[in-house]
Design an enzyme around this catalytic site. Structure first.
Site, short mmCIF file in Angstrom:
data_model
loop_
_atom_site.label_atom_id
_atom_site.label_comp_id
_atom_site.label_asym_id
_atom_site.label_seq_id
_atom_site.Cartn_x
_atom_site.Cartn_y
_atom_site.Cartn_z
CD GLU A 69 -2.67 1.17 2.62
OE1 GLU A 69 -3.43 2.13 2.83
OE2 GLU A 69 -2.61 0.16 3.37
CB THR A 70 0.68 4.55 -0.01
OG1 THR A 70 0.89 4.09 1.33
CG2 THR A 70 -0.80 4.83 -0.24
#
Length: 341
Positions: A48-49
């Protein structure tokens, strides 16, 4: 697209980004893609990110008018990806050269409309370098809402690829029952579960998703230590306020990545407290086998009682009706690219 490979190697990349450095993080992504592909991976997933890092300092930076918080937000915006954009083109080129499908979590900067909003997004790239689509996290969790906008239904798509029907969700979306069902109803076979890190509770959600969907789940989170945050980073100490994720001393995000089969059991991993690429075999025939007992959107469902309506139209800040302006929706093929579901 017909499935041409029913058995292949997948990879969960558990690594630290080059903190808040867009170009260097993309360089590292390209190198990791090359490494994973050299080890036989055909589907490669990032956390994630991951570009340019999960901003866990937000949990210790709630003051909206705090000067350092504003500075750090500017730095994040300056080092976030645009879709499309030159940095994404480099990752697309790496995917094509590696002959591997890539799913990567990014901080996405919206430059075409608001010019001031970031999104927690995951990008799907085919093994020929084609941009398949983008999914924006529907509801940023808790303090995340300070920096990310909410996505819309246009990214809730499962993509037909030569490696099977591939989709994914971000972090706490795995606890949104209707969101999960929307993915199940598209016949998902391989699911990418992206997290900032993957402690036991996130393992539980990922394994439950695999069992419920009867799909493989590539569960991937970051590894990050305090030493990897530059001393001059304005909210460095606030990173420690993000909570204890069960890592070793000095470890902010301990990873915990692995690959789960459609019966909910681990195929490989989980692995924590190190930078590592976790590999595992995907065998799509197992998906069909596990559906004997359970199919959430099929024979273990009551469509005469329950129905779900999903609005997957892109949402725009304004729709111009005059011919002079045209329609915002007509100039954004990226958000309309999820037509494979």
């Amino acid at each position: 697209m017909p499935i041409t490979e029913r058995k292949y190697t997948a990879a969960a990349v558990q690594a630290a980004p080059v903190w808040f450095d867009l170009q260097a993080t993309v360089d590292k992504a390209v190198a990791l893609i090359q490494e994973a592909a050299a080890n036989g991976a055909r589907l490669i997933a990032f956390p994630e990110t991951w570009v340019p890092g999960y901003p866990s300092y937000i949990y210790g930076s709630a003051e909206w008018d705090h000067a350092e918080s504003k500075e750090v937000h500017r730095l994040l915006m300056e080092n976030s990806l645009t879709v499309p954009g030159p940095e994404l083109d480099r990752i697309r080129k790496a995917a094509a050269e590696a002959n591997a499908m890539i799913v990567i979590g990014i901080n996405e900067r919206e430059d075409r409309y608001s010019r001031g909003t970031l999104y927690n997004s995951m990008v799907y790239i085919s093994d020929t370098g084609e941009l398949l689509g983008v999914h924006r996290k529907l509801i940023p969790t808790h303090a995340e809402r300070m920096i990310w906008g909410s996505g819309d239904g246009s990214g809730l798509h499962v993509f037909d690829t030569n490696l099977g029907r591939v989709g994914g969700l971000i972090c706490w979306e795995h606890w949104m029952p209707l969101t999960r069902y929307a993915m199940h109803a598209q016949g998902e076979q391989v699911h990418i579960a992206t997290w900032p890190e993957v402690p036991e509770l996130h393992h539980l959600a990922s394994r439950s998703y695999a069992f419920e969907a009867r799909s493989f789940v590539i569960c991937v989170g970051s590894y990050l230590t305090l030493d990897q945050i530059p001393e001059e980073f304005p909210r460095r100490e606030a990173m420690l306020a993000g909570g204890d994720f069960g890592g070793e001393p000095g470890v902010l995000l301990p990873g915990g990545s692995g690959i789960i089969g459609p019966d909910g059991d681990w195929v490989s991993g989980p692995v924590a407290n190190s930078e590592v690429i976790v590999y595992g075999e995907i065998d799509l025939d197992r998906v069909n086998e596990e559906q004997l007992a359970f199919d959430a959107a099929g024979h273990y469902n009551r469509t005469d009682i329950f129905q779900l309506t999903v609005d997957d139209r892109p949402q725009f800040p304004a729709l111009w009706l005059s011919e002079q302006h045209g329609s915002a929706g007509s100039v954004d093929p990226v958000r309309e690219s999820g037509s494979s579901s």
